[in-house]
Design a protein around this motif. Structure first.
Motif, PDB file in Angstrom:
ATOM      1  N   ASP A 137       0.846  -1.188   0.000  1.00  0.00           N
ATOM      2  CA  ASP A 137       0.000   0.000   0.000  1.00  0.00           C
ATOM      3  C   ASP A 137       0.883   1.241   0.000  1.00  0.00           C
ATOM      4  OD1 ASP A 137      -2.237   1.522   0.017  1.00  0.00           O
ATOM      5  OD2 ASP A 137      -2.939   0.940   2.022  1.00  0.00           O
ATOM      6  N   VAL A 138       0.344   2.312  -0.544  1.00  0.00           N
ATOM      7  CA  VAL A 138       1.010   3.606  -0.457  1.00  0.00           C
ATOM      8  C   VAL A 138       0.042   4.550   0.239  1.00  0.00           C
ATOM      9  CG1 VAL A 138       2.010   5.530  -1.738  1.00  0.00           C
ATOM     10  CG2 VAL A 138       2.312   3.183  -2.566  1.00  0.00           C
ATOM     11  N   ILE A 139       0.439   5.021   1.403  1.00  0.00           N
ATOM     12  CA  ILE A 139      -0.459   5.842   2.224  1.00  0.00           C
ATOM     13  C   ILE A 139      -0.021   7.303   2.166  1.00  0.00           C
ATOM     14  CG2 ILE A 139      -1.291   6.244   4.582  1.00  0.00           C
ATOM     15  CD1 ILE A 139      -0.815   3.218   5.060  1.00  0.00           C
ATOM     16  N   GLU A 140      -0.922   8.166   1.706  1.00  0.00           N
ATOM     17  CA  GLU A 140      -0.639   9.602   1.703  1.00  0.00           C
ATOM     18  C   GLU A 140      -0.843  10.124   3.124  1.00  0.00           C
ATOM     19  OE1 GLU A 140       0.325  11.541  -0.834  1.00  0.00           O
ATOM     20  OE2 GLU A 140       0.274   9.903  -2.302  1.00  0.00           O
ATOM     21  N   VAL A 141       0.205  10.722   3.666  1.00  0.00           N
ATOM     22  CA  VAL A 141       0.084  11.266   5.022  1.00  0.00           C
ATOM     23  C   VAL A 141      -0.070  12.781   4.888  1.00  0.00           C
ATOM     24  CG1 VAL A 141       1.147  11.453   7.295  1.00  0.00           C
ATOM     25  CG2 VAL A 141       1.552   9.426   5.886  1.00  0.00           C
ATOM     26  N   ASP A 142      -1.330  13.243   4.971  1.00  0.00           N
ATOM     27  CA  ASP A 142      -1.547  14.660   4.705  1.00  0.00           C
ATOM     28  C   ASP A 142      -1.658  15.464   6.000  1.00  0.00           C
ATOM     29  OD1 ASP A 142      -3.876  13.546   5.449  1.00  0.00           O
ATOM     30  OD2 ASP A 142      -5.102  14.354   3.816  1.00  0.00           O
ATOM     31  N   LEU A 143      -0.864  15.069   6.993  1.00  0.00           N
ATOM     32  CA  LEU A 143      -0.791  15.889   8.208  1.00  0.00           C
ATOM     33  C   LEU A 143      -0.227  17.254   7.828  1.00  0.00           C
ATOM     34  CD1 LEU A 143       0.741  13.242  10.621  1.00  0.00           C
ATOM     35  CD2 LEU A 143      -1.587  14.155  10.733  1.00  0.00           C
ATOM     36  N   PRO A 144      -0.699  18.315   8.511  1.00  0.00           N
ATOM     37  CA  PRO A 144      -0.268  19.655   8.113  1.00  0.00           C
ATOM     38  C   PRO A 144       1.245  19.866   8.267  1.00  0.00           C
ATOM     39  CG  PRO A 144      -1.492  19.707  10.193  1.00  0.00           C
ATOM     40  CD  PRO A 144      -1.638  18.337   9.637  1.00  0.00           C
ATOM     41  N   GLN A 145       1.778  20.719   7.391  1.00  0.00           N
ATOM     42  CA  GLN A 145       3.190  21.122   7.446  1.00  0.00           C
ATOM     43  C   GLN A 145       3.239  22.565   7.943  1.00  0.00           C
ATOM     44  OE1 GLN A 145       5.656  19.124   6.722  1.00  0.00           O
ATOM     45  NE2 GLN A 145       4.825  17.511   5.413  1.00  0.00           N
ATOM     46  N   PRO A 146       4.285  23.063   8.553  1.00  0.00           N
ATOM     47  CA  PRO A 146       5.417  22.264   9.049  1.00  0.00           C
ATOM     48  C   PRO A 146       5.034  21.463  10.288  1.00  0.00           C
ATOM     49  CG  PRO A 146       5.657  24.556   9.680  1.00  0.00           C
ATOM     50  CD  PRO A 146       4.434  24.486   8.843  1.00  0.00           C
ATOM     51  N   ARG A 147       5.573  20.273  10.370  1.00  0.00           N
ATOM     52  CA  ARG A 147       5.257  19.432  11.519  1.00  0.00           C
ATOM     53  C   ARG A 147       6.199  19.761  12.679  1.00  0.00           C
ATOM     54  NH1 ARG A 147       4.534  14.008   7.864  1.00  0.00           N
ATOM     55  NH2 ARG A 147       2.872  14.883   6.585  1.00  0.00           N
ATOM     56  N   ASN A 148       5.697  19.552  13.874  1.00  0.00           N
ATOM     57  CA  ASN A 148       6.513  19.840  15.054  1.00  0.00           C
ATOM     58  C   ASN A 148       6.155  18.845  16.153  1.00  0.00           C
ATOM     59  OD1 ASN A 148       4.036  20.747  16.107  1.00  0.00           O
ATOM     60  ND2 ASN A 148       4.416  22.788  15.236  1.00  0.00           N
ATOM     61  N   ASP A 149       6.617  19.110  17.355  1.00  0.00           N
ATOM     62  CA  ASP A 149       6.378  18.171  18.453  1.00  0.00           C
ATOM     63  C   ASP A 149       4.895  17.933  18.694  1.00  0.00           C
ATOM     64  OD1 ASP A 149       8.939  17.404  19.115  1.00  0.00           O
ATOM     65  OD2 ASP A 149       9.303  19.242  20.270  1.00  0.00           O
TER      66      ASP A 149
ATOM     67  N   THR B   7       2.654  17.667  16.473  1.00  0.00           N
ATOM     68  CA  THR B   7       2.157  16.706  15.490  1.00  0.00           C
ATOM     69  C   THR B   7       2.081  15.305  16.090  1.00  0.00           C
ATOM     70  OG1 THR B   7       3.264  18.031  13.814  1.00  0.00           O
ATOM     71  CG2 THR B   7       2.506  15.840  13.140  1.00  0.00           C
ATOM     72  N   ARG B   8       3.086  14.987  16.916  1.00  0.00           N
ATOM     73  CA  ARG B   8       3.143  13.651  17.515  1.00  0.00           C
ATOM     74  C   ARG B   8       1.999  13.404  18.487  1.00  0.00           C
ATOM     75  NH1 ARG B   8       8.615  11.909  16.323  1.00  0.00           N
ATOM     76  NH2 ARG B   8      10.032  13.662  16.509  1.00  0.00           N
ATOM     77  N   GLU B   9       1.298  14.479  18.870  1.00  0.00           N
ATOM     78  CA  GLU B   9       0.187  14.307  19.810  1.00  0.00           C
ATOM     79  C   GLU B   9      -1.161  14.454  19.120  1.00  0.00           C
ATOM     80  OE1 GLU B   9       1.340  17.138  22.797  1.00  0.00           O
ATOM     81  OE2 GLU B   9       3.262  16.083  23.010  1.00  0.00           O
ATOM     82  N   ASP B  10      -1.102  14.689  17.815  1.00  0.00           N
ATOM     83  CA  ASP B  10      -2.314  14.892  17.016  1.00  0.00           C
ATOM     84  C   ASP B  10      -3.082  13.570  16.868  1.00  0.00           C
ATOM     85  OD1 ASP B  10      -4.108  15.274  14.845  1.00  0.00           O
ATOM     86  OD2 ASP B  10      -2.907  17.019  14.225  1.00  0.00           O
ATOM     87  N   GLU B  11      -4.391  13.641  16.963  1.00  0.00           N
ATOM     88  CA  GLU B  11      -5.209  12.436  16.831  1.00  0.00           C
ATOM     89  C   GLU B  11      -5.033  11.791  15.458  1.00  0.00           C
ATOM     90  OE1 GLU B  11      -9.653  12.214  17.680  1.00  0.00           O
ATOM     91  OE2 GLU B  11      -8.834  13.396  19.354  1.00  0.00           O
ATOM     92  N   ARG B  12      -4.970  12.645  14.429  1.00  0.00           N
ATOM     93  CA  ARG B  12      -4.848  12.107  13.069  1.00  0.00           C
ATOM     94  C   ARG B  12      -3.501  11.405  12.879  1.00  0.00           C
ATOM     95  NH1 ARG B  12      -5.145  15.864   8.779  1.00  0.00           N
ATOM     96  NH2 ARG B  12      -5.483  14.032   7.469  1.00  0.00           N
ATOM     97  N   TYR B  13      -2.489  11.901  13.606  1.00  0.00           N
ATOM     98  CA  TYR B  13      -1.176  11.240  13.575  1.00  0.00           C
ATOM     99  C   TYR B  13      -1.307   9.806  14.069  1.00  0.00           C
ATOM    100  CZ  TYR B  13       3.483  10.093  15.520  1.00  0.00           C
ATOM    101  OH  TYR B  13       4.646   9.486  15.883  1.00  0.00           O
TER     102      TYR B  13
END
Lengths: 269, 289
Positions: free
Chosen positions: A221-233, A235-241
């Motif tokens: 599979d190829v998964i598009e990770v469209d979490l917002p940029q720029p990512r930061n610390d 991001t690691r706590e984001d639900e979508r992450y």
């Protein structure tokens, strides 16, 4: 057909011959757009490193076609279109930090002054200014790996190939270097192909995660990770992450998506 | 650490060796005299408790007699022995240095050829190894016949002893780089020459210096032995042969010549050692003491 830095069609890699044949990779179709950050993830022995080495012309495919920047991988290597970073920094212990970074440039016609200037700029990019005259053994593991990254970028290559570059580092250093790498990626616009076996790392860094199966290595599979940029610390706590991490984990664990969906349904009932 | 202080440190570490050597040499002289005290010859003041033949003044001259021999004329009305031996040492060192250089260049050239050609390596290495099983005493007269007696033939005989360790260690060293280092060079589209000069040679340097230290002492041995069939009388080989033949008439002279020969070998070793310390400064754990 613009924008693809890497284009692989029906690529196959078989090691050995006769009874000892090993199918490392099979039926690989992959396109990596310009400016993407693509992670290759899969169980050990799935051929993700081999895939990276094929792109870098460090080994040759036994079938299919590979194009890098619209030319053969071989031509791209001779044109110095990419930099490579391995899991170990592979620094030359008889050279100072800046001379390590200058090494790739010594193969080209760039004069000494320009070389030193470029090395300084690259070391600034990896936040190692002031360590130019030190020797590799005087640096920590994380710093050594940053030197290796600076060296790989010294040609300002269009493509950066990284083979588990932070695999040998402790978690704290690894997370810090992840952030730094994203910063470098943003600043340079380099396309990055990143091999890892860490799911969180792959999700955090990538715009696209390529999930591979065990031998013979195939792309599941190829998964598009469209979490917002720029990512930061944060991001690691984001639900979508977390959702993406779960999704990659499930794809790695089991077969096709229908199966997963069925399992999820069963669990819900 | 500043770069200059790295060099100072390296040189300091290099002189620590010679210093401890001097201490050891003094201890050896002391043991020598204690042996003579216990089993040597009777004097007016002292009767030794034992009588050992080996400790006689003929077999083991007193340290001070050997030292005094340096100041006495080697031949009637000639210059003092010390001066004669220094001249001989310089003469022999020149031959040894020639042998060292020829051997190092030839040895390294062979290693470079072997590392690039598996076929030549398999074909030639057995002969290289076999060459070392033929005693130099047998080779030396042949070389003298071929090249005629002289400085060059002695240097060639000496090189016969020095090239071998350089080839073996060089081959190992040239193969020592991490395979990924070679892959990196490949990704830089480096030429074979760049790979050799920028990766293989620097990686081989610690191995080569280890071999060059062996070669330095071996070259002095080779030069001394090479002088004998060449009939060369100006070097230490000639001196040792001469004082050996007339040992009865002056035992300390032979011992003096032996000491000078040892000093030449040790001195040559020390020169390579210092070069190594300077050349490998900055590399952690690569410089042994």
């Amino acid at each position: 057909m613009t924008g693809a830095v890497v284009r692989m069609r029906a690529v196959q890699k078989v090691f050995g011959g006769g009874a000892d044949q090993t199918h490392a990779l099979d039926a690989i179709d992959l396109e990596i757009p310009k400016g993407a950050f693509v992670s290759l993830i899969g169980p050990s022995g799935c051929g993700k490193s081999t895939l990276l080495r094929l792109i870098g012309d460090l080994t040759q495919a036994t079938g299919g076609t590979i194009e890098v920047n619209g030319k053969s991988a071989h031509r791209a290597r001779l044109d110095r279109d990419y930099g490579i970073v391995f899991q170990s920094p592979v620094l030359f212990d008889w050279r100072t930090v800046e001379r390590n970074v200058e090494l790739p440039l010594e193969m080209s016609a760039i004069d000494r002054r320009a070389r030193a200037e470029r090395a300084r700029a690259m070391l600034a990019l990896v936040e190692l200014s002031g360590s130019e005259k030190r020797y590799p053994w005087q640096l920590s593991g994380g710093m050594q790996q940053r030197v290796a990254i600076a060296r790989a970028l010294s040609f300002e290559p269009a493509l950066l190939l990284m083979d588990e570059p932070f695999g040998a580092l402790d978690e704290m250093t690894r997370e810090r270097l992840n952030l730094e790498l994203l910063g470098i990626w943003r600043k340079t616009g380099t396309t990055i192909v990143f091999v890892t076996h860490s799911i969180p790392e792959a999700v955090f860094l990538s715009t696209r995660v390529v999930v591979m199966s065990a031998r013979p290595g195939r792309i599941i599979d190829v998964i598009e990770v469209d979490l917002p940029q720029p990512r930061n610390d944060l991001t690691r706590e984001d639900e979508r992450y977390f959702a993406f991490v779960t999704r990659v984990r499930e794809r790695l664990r089991g077969g096709d998506s229908a199966q997963v969906a069925a399992k999820t349904r069963a669990a819900a009932m | 650490m500043r770069v200059s202080s790295i060099y100072t440190f390296a040189v300091l570490r290099a002189v620590r060796g010679p210093l401890s050597f001097l201490v050891l040499a003094s201890a050896l002289a002391l043991v020598w005299e204690v042996v003579k005290l216990l089993g040597g010859e009777q004097t007016d003041a002292w009767t030794p408790p034992f009588h050992w033949k080996i400790a006689s003044d003929l077999n083991m001259p007193h340290v001070w007699d050997i030292a005094a021999a340096f100041a006495e004329p080697a031949q009637r009305n000639g210059p003092p022995l010390g001066l004669v031996l220094v001249d001989a040492a310089i003469f022999t060192f020149r031959e040894a240095f020639g042998g060292f250089v020829i051997g190092a260049v030839l040895g390294l050239a062979l290693a470079i050829v072997f590392v690039h050609s598996g076929i030549l390596e398999r074909a030639l290495v057995p002969y290289v190894v076999a060459s070392q099983t033929v005693p130099i005493i047998a080779i030396a007269p042949v070389v003298v016949i071929w090249l005629q007696a002289g400085w060059l033939s002695v240097a060639v005989i000496s090189a016969y002893l020095t090239f071998f360790p350089v080839t073996i260690a060089g081959l190992r060293g040239l193969r020592s780089p991490d395979p990924r280092a070679l892959e990196l060079m490949r990704s830089y589209a480096a030429s074979p020459r760049d790979v050799l000069v920028k990766v293989r040679m620097p990686a081989a340097a610690p191995y080569l210096f280890a071999a060059l230290k062996v070669a330095a002492t071996a070259s002095v041995v080779g030069a001394i032995i090479g002088e004998l069939p060449s009939g060369i009388r100006d070097g230490l080989g000639g001196a040792i042969l001469n004082f050996n033949q007339y040992y009865i008439s002056g035992p300390p002279k032979l011992w003096a010549a032996i000491i000078v020969a040892a000093v030449v070998g040790i001195g040559f070793f020390a020169i390579v050692r210092v070069a190594e310390a300077i050349f490998l400064a900055g590399r952690l754990g690569r410089v042994e003491t």
